[in-house]
Design a protein around this motif. Structure first.
Motif, short mmCIF file in Angstrom:
data_model
loop_
_atom_site.label_atom_id
_atom_site.label_comp_id
_atom_site.label_asym_id
_atom_site.label_seq_id
_atom_site.Cartn_x
_atom_site.Cartn_y
_atom_site.Cartn_z
N SER A 157 0.82 -1.21 0.00
CA SER A 157 0.00 0.00 0.00
C SER A 157 0.86 1.26 0.00
O SER A 157 0.46 2.28 -0.58
N ALA A 158 2.05 1.20 0.61
CA ALA A 158 2.95 2.35 0.56
C ALA A 158 3.41 2.62 -0.87
O ALA A 158 3.50 3.78 -1.30
N SER A 159 3.69 1.55 -1.62
CA SER A 159 4.12 1.73 -3.01
C SER A 159 2.99 2.29 -3.86
O SER A 159 3.21 3.12 -4.76
N LYS A 160 1.75 1.88 -3.58
CA LYS A 160 0.61 2.43 -4.32
C LYS A 160 0.37 3.89 -3.94
O LYS A 160 0.05 4.72 -4.80
N ALA A 161 0.52 4.22 -2.67
CA ALA A 161 0.38 5.62 -2.26
C ALA A 161 1.41 6.49 -2.98
O ALA A 161 1.10 7.59 -3.44
N GLY A 162 2.63 5.98 -3.06
CA GLY A 162 3.67 6.72 -3.77
C GLY A 162 3.32 6.94 -5.23
O GLY A 162 3.52 8.03 -5.78
N SER A 163 2.78 5.91 -5.87
CA SER A 163 2.42 6.05 -7.29
C SER A 163 1.25 7.01 -7.47
O SER A 163 1.20 7.77 -8.44
N ASP A 164 0.29 7.01 -6.52
CA ASP A 164 -0.82 7.96 -6.58
C ASP A 164 -0.30 9.40 -6.54
O ASP A 164 -0.72 10.26 -7.33
N LEU A 165 0.60 9.65 -5.60
CA LEU A 165 1.12 11.01 -5.44
C LEU A 165 1.93 11.43 -6.65
O LEU A 165 1.86 12.60 -7.08
N LEU A 166 2.70 10.51 -7.21
CA LEU A 166 3.43 10.81 -8.44
C LEU A 166 2.48 11.20 -9.56
O LEU A 166 2.69 12.20 -10.26
N ALA A 167 1.44 10.39 -9.75
CA ALA A 167 0.49 10.66 -10.83
C ALA A 167 -0.15 12.04 -10.67
O ALA A 167 -0.21 12.83 -11.62
N LEU A 168 -0.58 12.36 -9.47
CA LEU A 168 -1.21 13.65 -9.24
C LEU A 168 -0.21 14.79 -9.40
O LEU A 168 -0.57 15.89 -9.85
N SER A 169 1.05 14.54 -9.06
CA SER A 169 2.06 15.58 -9.21
C SER A 169 2.30 15.93 -10.69
O SER A 169 2.62 17.08 -11.02
N TYR A 170 2.14 14.95 -11.58
CA TYR A 170 2.32 15.23 -13.00
C TYR A 170 1.19 16.12 -13.53
O TYR A 170 1.38 16.86 -14.49
N HIS A 171 0.03 16.03 -12.91
CA HIS A 171 -1.03 16.96 -13.27
C HIS A 171 -0.70 18.36 -12.78
O HIS A 171 -0.80 19.34 -13.53
N ARG A 172 -0.29 18.45 -11.53
CA ARG A 172 -0.07 19.77 -10.93
C ARG A 172 1.18 20.45 -11.47
O ARG A 172 1.21 21.67 -11.64
N THR A 173 2.22 19.65 -11.76
CA THR A 173 3.47 20.22 -12.24
C THR A 173 3.48 20.44 -13.74
O THR A 173 3.90 21.49 -14.24
N HIS A 174 3.01 19.44 -14.49
CA HIS A 174 3.13 19.46 -15.95
C HIS A 174 1.82 19.71 -16.68
O HIS A 174 1.83 19.88 -17.91
N GLY A 175 0.71 19.68 -15.95
CA GLY A 175 -0.58 19.86 -16.61
C GLY A 175 -1.10 18.62 -17.31
O GLY A 175 -2.04 18.70 -18.10
#
Length: 333
Positions: free
Chosen positions: A158-176
């Motif tokens: 679940s920690a690895s999935k949480a990390g992937s969730d945050l990465l995915a959302l960061s690509y929206h916020r950082t890169h659009g």
């Protein structure tokens, strides 16, 4: 619409593929997304990925299968161009195996997701659907998690999935990048690899064997038929708001003991077939998702109640020994 489905030969991913190509797994209700003009499956075919899961649609001319690892940057760069949407199911997902060895979970779930996100940016993907789990929240004693609840994972998985969730959302916020995240409760249904609790119990009972029950059996999970999960993912793919998280639940919470009772009854077995085992390390006590957001915004509601879904699932495993017997003999790699 040209769709790339990662992990599309696995349990949930293959249901999504069969559903989009016109072979619903559990219900004939309409699929809430337009028919794809082309659909590519990218799957490494680890032990839980199985080409037999795609047999009902293997002759569909829209389907292309590519065997490969989502961590392979060169391969991903070859596969991603030409698609409009990526629906990302590929993941290592077994909690017990993550406890004994976390490295494959971090590699696939975090680095693999990052590889896909980078490729999506490079090649102008119009939507990236990242499929996750309620386990990222940890455990909740009462009430239900909303999508803005803090993440507090308790297992390496679940920690690895949480990390992937945050990465995915960061690509929206950082890169659009147009990213949407789904988090689901416990899935069950046909084609599920027999290490998971429902198919493990059903296949053991059909073979006259015993089933293991962790601890006091009081851990609570919400049960979601895989077809309803995939309907929810399709709704999010079609109309979800970029940068948002959506919960997909089944609406029926059971303790593990209650689930065991239902599976015993469905297989005509008694409690003498249940063997208590030592509880799992860090075993989350209760999961519960609030599905108000996806219901109000996108019109989602589960369509397959648990009694019907479990009965159909038991019947599927009873009728498809040729699918699961070789998997139980081989086991995980």
């Amino acid at each position: 619409m040209r769709i790339l489905v990662t992990g599309g030969a696995g349990f949930i991913g293959s249901e999504y593929v069969r559903m989009l190509l016109g072979v619903p797994g559990g219900d004939a209700s309409g699929v809430p997304v337009e028919d794809p003009a082309a659909l590519t499956v990218l799957d490494k075919l680890t032990y839980s990925g199985n080409l037999a899961n795609l047999a009902p649609v293997r002759d569909d001319p829209r389907l292309r299968f590519v065997r490969g690892d989502i961590c392979d940057t060169a391969l991903v760069d070859e596969v991603v161009p030409g698609h409009d949407v990526i629906v990302h199911f590929a993941a290592e997902s077994h909690v017990d195996r993550s406890i004994t060895g976390a490295a494959p979970f971090v590699t696939t779930n975090v680095l693999g997701t990052q590889t896909l996100l980078d490729a999506a940016l490079r090649h102008g993907i119009s939507r990236f659907v990242h499929v996750s789990t309620d386990e990222v929240y940890g455990s909740i004693d009462s009430g239900s998690w909303t999508e803005d609840w803090p993440l507090a994972p308790n297992s390496p998985y679940s920690a690895s999935k949480a990390g992937s969730d945050l990465l995915a959302l960061s690509y929206h916020r950082t890169h659009g990048l147009d990213v949407v995240v789904t988090r689901c409760s416990n899935n069950y249904g046909p084609y599920q690899f027999p290490e998971k609790v429902v198919p493990l119990f059903v296949t053991n009972l059909l073979d006259g064997g015993t089933v293991p029950l962790y601890g006091d059996g009081g851990n609570v999970r919400d049960w979601l038929h895989v077809h309803d999960h995939c309907r929810g993912v399709a709704m999010v793919q079609e109309k979800g708001r970029a940068g948002e998280v959506y919960h997909i639940g089944g609406g029926t919470e059971l303790t593990n003991r209650q689930l065991t009772e239902r599976l015993l009854a469905a297989c005509g077995a008694g409690w003498d077939r249940v063997v208590p085992v030592t509880d799992r390390k860090g075993h989350d006590r209760r999961y519960s998702l609030d599905i108000g957001k996806i219901s109000s915004e996108l019109g989602y509601a589960p369509s397959i109640d648990l009694d019907r879904g479990l009965a159909e699932t038991v019947r599927w495993y009873r009728d498809n020994r040729a699918w699961w017997e070789p998997l139980k003999t081989a086991g995980p790699e």
